[in-house]
Structure formats: structure tokens, C-alpha cells
Design a protein around this motif. Structure first.
Motif, PDB file in Angstrom:
ATOM      1  N   GLY A   1      12.425  79.093  10.144  1.00 43.92           N
ATOM      2  CA  GLY A   1      11.562  77.937  10.364  1.00 43.92           C
ATOM      3  C   GLY A   1      10.982  77.373   9.087  1.00 43.92           C
ATOM      4  O   GLY A   1      10.766  76.164   8.975  1.00 43.92           O
ATOM      5  N   GLU A   2      10.734  78.225   8.111  1.00 41.84           N
ATOM      6  CA  GLU A   2      10.207  77.752   6.826  1.00 41.84           C
ATOM      7  C   GLU A   2      11.246  76.902   6.100  1.00 41.84           C
ATOM      8  O   GLU A   2      10.912  75.891   5.474  1.00 41.84           O
ATOM      9  N   VAL A   3      12.507  77.305   6.184  1.00 47.72           N
ATOM     10  CA  VAL A   3      13.586  76.517   5.583  1.00 47.72           C
ATOM     11  C   VAL A   3      13.721  75.177   6.296  1.00 47.72           C
ATOM     12  O   VAL A   3      13.891  74.126   5.667  1.00 47.72           O
ATOM     13  N   VAL A   4      13.631  75.201   7.626  1.00 50.12           N
ATOM     14  CA  VAL A   4      13.737  73.979   8.420  1.00 50.12           C
ATOM     15  C   VAL A   4      12.647  72.988   8.014  1.00 50.12           C
ATOM     16  O   VAL A   4      12.916  71.792   7.827  1.00 50.12           O
ATOM     17  N   GLU A   5      11.425  73.467   7.869  1.00 55.83           N
ATOM     18  CA  GLU A   5      10.320  72.587   7.505  1.00 55.83           C
ATOM     19  C   GLU A   5      10.487  72.044   6.088  1.00 55.83           C
ATOM     20  O   GLU A   5      10.200  70.871   5.816  1.00 55.83           O
ATOM     21  N   PHE A   6      10.979  72.869   5.162  1.00 51.81           N
ATOM     22  CA  PHE A   6      11.240  72.413   3.796  1.00 51.81           C
ATOM     23  C   PHE A   6      12.238  71.259   3.791  1.00 51.81           C
ATOM     24  O   PHE A   6      12.014  70.221   3.164  1.00 51.81           O
ATOM     25  N   ILE A   7      13.355  71.447   4.487  1.00 50.83           N
ATOM     26  CA  ILE A   7      14.386  70.408   4.516  1.00 50.83           C
ATOM     27  C   ILE A   7      13.837  69.130   5.133  1.00 50.83           C
ATOM     28  O   ILE A   7      14.125  68.025   4.649  1.00 50.83           O
ATOM     29  N   GLN A   8      13.051  69.261   6.186  1.00 47.51           N
ATOM     30  CA  GLN A   8      12.463  68.084   6.826  1.00 47.51           C
ATOM     31  C   GLN A   8      11.629  67.282   5.838  1.00 47.51           C
ATOM     32  O   GLN A   8      11.768  66.057   5.724  1.00 47.51           O
ATOM     33  N   GLN A   9      10.763  67.964   5.110  1.00 45.55           N
ATOM     34  CA  GLN A   9       9.891  67.262   4.172  1.00 45.55           C
ATOM     35  C   GLN A   9      10.673  66.649   3.011  1.00 45.55           C
ATOM     36  O   GLN A   9      10.375  65.530   2.570  1.00 45.55           O
ATOM     37  N   ILE A  10      11.681  67.371   2.525  1.00 46.61           N
ATOM     38  CA  ILE A  10      12.459  66.865   1.391  1.00 46.61           C
ATOM     39  C   ILE A  10      13.255  65.620   1.784  1.00 46.61           C
ATOM     40  O   ILE A  10      13.291  64.621   1.043  1.00 46.61           O
TER      41      ILE A  10
ATOM     42  N   HIS B   1      -1.723  86.126  -0.446  1.00 46.77           N
ATOM     43  CA  HIS B   1      -1.237  84.937   0.252  1.00 46.77           C
ATOM     44  C   HIS B   1      -0.647  85.309   1.596  1.00 46.77           C
ATOM     45  O   HIS B   1      -0.273  86.468   1.846  1.00 46.77           O
ATOM     46  N   CYS B   2      -0.538  84.320   2.470  1.00 40.51           N
ATOM     47  CA  CYS B   2       0.159  84.472   3.744  1.00 40.51           C
ATOM     48  C   CYS B   2       1.544  83.838   3.613  1.00 40.51           C
ATOM     49  O   CYS B   2       1.886  83.272   2.574  1.00 40.51           O
ATOM     50  N   ASP B   3       2.353  83.935   4.660  1.00 39.73           N
ATOM     51  CA  ASP B   3       3.672  83.303   4.655  1.00 39.73           C
ATOM     52  C   ASP B   3       3.547  81.809   4.932  1.00 39.73           C
ATOM     53  O   ASP B   3       2.569  81.341   5.513  1.00 39.73           O
ATOM     54  N   ARG B   4       4.562  81.063   4.545  1.00 43.52           N
ATOM     55  CA  ARG B   4       4.564  79.622   4.779  1.00 43.52           C
ATOM     56  C   ARG B   4       4.380  79.265   6.253  1.00 43.52           C
ATOM     57  O   ARG B   4       3.731  78.285   6.582  1.00 43.52           O
ATOM     58  N   ILE B   5       4.977  80.064   7.121  1.00 41.92           N
ATOM     59  CA  ILE B   5       4.960  79.738   8.541  1.00 41.92           C
ATOM     60  C   ILE B   5       3.546  79.776   9.110  1.00 41.92           C
ATOM     61  O   ILE B   5       3.271  79.212  10.161  1.00 41.92           O
ATOM     62  N   ASN B   6       2.633  80.440   8.405  1.00 42.28           N
ATOM     63  CA  ASN B   6       1.237  80.510   8.834  1.00 42.28           C
ATOM     64  C   ASN B   6       0.348  79.529   8.072  1.00 42.28           C
ATOM     65  O   ASN B   6      -0.876  79.602   8.156  1.00 42.28           O
ATOM     66  N   ALA B   7       0.953  78.645   7.313  1.00 39.87           N
ATOM     67  CA  ALA B   7       0.182  77.722   6.476  1.00 39.87           C
ATOM     68  C   ALA B   7       0.766  76.319   6.595  1.00 39.87           C
ATOM     69  O   ALA B   7       1.874  76.122   7.086  1.00 39.87           O
ATOM     70  N   ASN B   8       0.014  75.362   6.130  1.00 42.35           N
ATOM     71  CA  ASN B   8       0.448  73.963   6.138  1.00 42.35           C
ATOM     72  C   ASN B   8       0.863  73.569   4.726  1.00 42.35           C
ATOM     73  O   ASN B   8       0.111  72.933   3.988  1.00 42.35           O
ATOM     74  N   VAL B   9       2.067  73.985   4.351  1.00 40.86           N
ATOM     75  CA  VAL B   9       2.559  73.773   2.992  1.00 40.86           C
ATOM     76  C   VAL B   9       3.151  72.380   2.859  1.00 40.86           C
ATOM     77  O   VAL B   9       3.887  71.914   3.729  1.00 40.86           O
TER      78      VAL B   9
ATOM     79  N   PHE C   1      19.700  78.156  -0.500  1.00 39.23           N
ATOM     80  CA  PHE C   1      19.584  78.638   0.876  1.00 39.23           C
ATOM     81  C   PHE C   1      20.917  79.137   1.447  1.00 39.23           C
ATOM     82  O   PHE C   1      21.058  80.308   1.773  1.00 39.23           O
ATOM     83  N   TYR C   2      21.904  78.243   1.573  1.00 38.95           N
ATOM     84  CA  TYR C   2      23.136  78.574   2.293  1.00 38.95           C
ATOM     85  C   TYR C   2      23.883  79.740   1.639  1.00 38.95           C
ATOM     86  O   TYR C   2      24.411  80.614   2.338  1.00 38.95           O
ATOM     87  N   LYS C   3      23.940  79.766   0.305  1.00 34.86           N
ATOM     88  CA  LYS C   3      24.666  80.828  -0.393  1.00 34.86           C
ATOM     89  C   LYS C   3      23.874  82.131  -0.461  1.00 34.86           C
ATOM     90  O   LYS C   3      24.448  83.185  -0.771  1.00 34.86           O
TER      91      LYS C   3
ATOM     92  N   LEU D   1      14.657  85.591   7.431  1.00 30.67           N
ATOM     93  CA  LEU D   1      15.853  85.237   6.676  1.00 30.67           C
ATOM     94  C   LEU D   1      16.524  86.511   6.176  1.00 30.67           C
ATOM     95  O   LEU D   1      15.891  87.332   5.504  1.00 30.67           O
ATOM     96  N   ARG D   2      17.785  86.667   6.508  1.00 28.71           N
ATOM     97  CA  ARG D   2      18.559  87.821   6.030  1.00 28.71           C
ATOM     98  C   ARG D   2      19.444  87.374   4.877  1.00 28.71           C
ATOM     99  O   ARG D   2      20.165  86.391   4.986  1.00 28.71           O
TER     100      ARG D   2
END
Length: 332
Positions: free
Chosen positions: A127-136, A187-195, A253-255, A304-305
Motif C-alpha cells: 500500500g505504501e508503494v501504491v500511494e507513492f505512485i499515485q502521488q508521483i 518513526h512509524c511506517d508510512r502506512i500509519n502516517a500522511n506522507v 520497486f519492481y526489480k 513487501l518481500r
């Protein structure tokens, strides 16, 4: 010449001379820039490496209402460059503030939040990656809609406002430590914050007016893999932006992470060798919104694995991620 941290150099003295002026504007510089500063480690047994005021050239400040921010003192010529100033005001940071430098006609201070590299700390969930891509993609679409091609929107020029991740802040140089270097930067994880993510460094950006031919013959920029740059051909800088973002998503991300197979069609389109086959920013955003809507929301909280993760690493990382999930539920 050996640098002596117990003295301010010429550029630091200029900031020190403006300490009270900036304080009157609501911005307090670090103790090193107070006019009456003396090195805190002198006359003590303290190791200066652990004294925050031993680090020179850190021009950030604490704002009374917004916490720690970064300050920049551009030249008068930069402030007077209408195209660059327009780009700064409409795109870079919504909270940008500026005011004149009282000693110099035509020069000004720019004030902006203290930012971190977009991938520091690492992403933890899908979800953190999804939100990053959305904003970018939102930001890229906004730029292109206003006729601005960034032309250098690589990872080094994408930063994040991580204020909500780091409630007690962090040091701008030693980012893993607190602002005064006395503790870890918790710090907390991105998913718990409004980055919030931001494009920075518009030094080679180009603004085109409506109807103006969108072609450049300038080959500067960190990302040099798009074929038209390799061939040294005049090119559409907007399509270069799309290729840069494609390589960014692929490399960061993908690689690196498994379970991001849904990114493959978008990345392949953005990185197409033929610029004409790359989507516009608007088309990429539309395609991404379609992809995002079919991603299972429950999967967004999955960790993320990394590719090549061993069984023992997978067990340990999954256990820790599950523990954090439980703690998040308890806290809510």
C-alpha cells in the motif's frame, strides 16, 4: 588548511548576522548561529562528534507553528528569474514562504519544510508503494498540464515530507538521529502516517507556453537511458519525463520487491523505446487509476518481500510485520 569547528566561517557568519532578523520573522536558527555562540564541547569532556553544534553549514530552523523547516538564500538573480520563480511557486511546495533579505535589494529568503529522500526509510507494505505512485503520477500530470517538463525527475529529485512519520523530528545530516543527536530518530511506517512526496530541483526544467513546439536539444539530466538521449536527438522532454518515471519504478520497486507484478504493464509502457508509444502523464494517470482499483485492499497491508529472500528471512520479516499489525490494531 585544517577546518576549526569552534569558529564560524564567512558564509555561516552571514547567517549569524541575520539570526535576530529571522527570529523576528518566526524562525529560530540552530544554536551555532546565535551571535553569542561558543562551542558547547569546549571546557568539557564531551566528544565534539556527538555535539550537534560541531556540524557546520546546516541551515535549517524551527518555526514556532510548523516545527523544523529548511531555509535557502538564493541570489538576487534567481529571485528575479520569472520563469524559475513561477515554477517554484506553482509546483514545488505548497507551504513555500518567502520574504526579502533586508540588506540586499532584490534578494529573498525561501522557506520550505525539511524533507527526506523518498526511500528513507525503506517502504514496508504494498500500500505504501501504491500511494507513492499515485502521488508521483498526480504531480507529474499537474506539472505537464501547466506546460512544465521536469527533465530530471529521478529518485534523487523526489523527496518526502515525513513530519507525521517522525513526531520528534530528525537531524538533516545524520537522518537516523534526533535533531540534537541525543537519541535515535523514532518513526512509524508510512502506512500509519500522511506522507507527502515532492519533486525538487527544477534547475533544467523547461516551461512551454500554449502552442509552443515541445522540443529541446539539451541532453542534461541524470537519467540517460532513454534511446533519444542515447542517440543525441532533439526530443520531447515530456516523453523523457515519462521514461524517467518508468525507470524509477522499475529500479526502485519492481526489480527489488516481489508481489508487484501489477506494475509491469505501466512500467513497460513508460519505458517504451519509441517516445510516441509512451503514454502522456494524463494517460499514465488514467491507466494507473484503473490498475489501482483492481488491487485488493487487503493486499495493501501486506509486507513487501524482496526478491531472493530466504525462508528464514521471510519467517522473521513476516513475524515482525504481523506483530506490528497487531500493535496497530490495539492502538486503534
Amino acid at each position: 588548511m585544517v577546518y576549526d569547528e569552534t569558529y564560524r566561517n564567512t558564509s555561516e557568519t552571514r547567517w549569524s548576522d541575520n539570526y535576530h532578523f529571522l527570529q523576528a520573522k518566526g524562525y529560530t536558527l540552530r544554536p551555532r548561529y546565535h551571535p553569542n555562540w561558543t562551542a558547547s564541547w569546549l571546557g568539557t569532556n564531551r566528544n565534539k562528534d556527538y555535539c550537534e553544534d560541531s556540524l557546520p553549514h546546516i541551515i535549517d530552523a524551527t518555526q514556532r507553528t510548523a516545527g523544523r523547516i529548511k531555509m535557502r538564500e538564493p541570489s538576487a538573480s534567481t529571485c528575479g528569474h520569472h520563469s524559475y520563480h513561477w515554477i517554484l511557486r506553482i509546483i514545488v511546495l505548497q507551504s513555500l514562504n518567502s520574504f526579502p533579505i533586508h540588506q540586499f535589494t532584490g534578494a529573498c529568503y525561501l522557506v520550505m519544510p525539511l524533507l527526506r529522500p523518498f526511500n528513507d526509510p525503506e517502504f514496508m507494505t504494498i500500500g505504501e508503494v501504491v500511494e507513492f505512485i499515485q502521488q508521483i503520477l498526480d504531480g507529474l500530470h499537474f506539472m505537464h498540464k501547466h506546460g512544465v517538463a521536469h527533465r530530471d525527475c529521478v529518485g534523487l529529485n523526489i523527496m518526502m515530507d515525513a513530519t507525521t512519520m517522525y513526531p520528534n523530528g530528525w537531524h538533516p545530516i545524520r537522518r537516523s538521529l534526533s535533531p540534537d543527536l541525543t537519541d535515535a530518530a523514532h518513526h512509524c511506517d508510512r502506512i500509519n502516517a500522511n506522507v507527502k512526496y515532492f519533486f525538487i530541483d527544477f534547475g533544467i526544467s523547461t516551461r512551454f507556453l500554449p502552442g509552443q513546439q515541445r522540443v529541446v536539444s539539451d541532453f542534461r539530466g541524470r537519467e540517460q537511458r532513454p534511446p533519444e538521449l542515447v542517440a543525441g536527438l532533439p526530443h520531447d522532454p515530456f516523453k523523457i519525463d515519462m521514461a524517467i518515471i518508468g525507470h524509477l519504478l522499475d529500479d526502485n520497486f519492481y526489480k527489488i520487491y516481489a508481489d508487484l507484478h501489477f506494475l509491469s504493464p505501466l512500467i513497460n509502457a513508460l519505458k517504451a523505446d519509441d517516445p510516441a508509444r509512451r503514454p502522456t502523464a494524463e494517460e499514465a494517470l488514467m491507466a494507473w487509476n484503473t490498475i489501482r482499483h483492481v488491487i485488493d485492499q487487503a493486499k495493501c497491508h501486506s509486507r513487501l518481500r524482496k526478491h531472493g529472500e530466504t525462508l528464514s528471512e521471510a519467517w522473521l520479516n513476516s513475524s515482525f510485520h504481523a506483530f506490528k499489525g497487531v500493535m496497530r490494531l490495539v492502538a486503534s
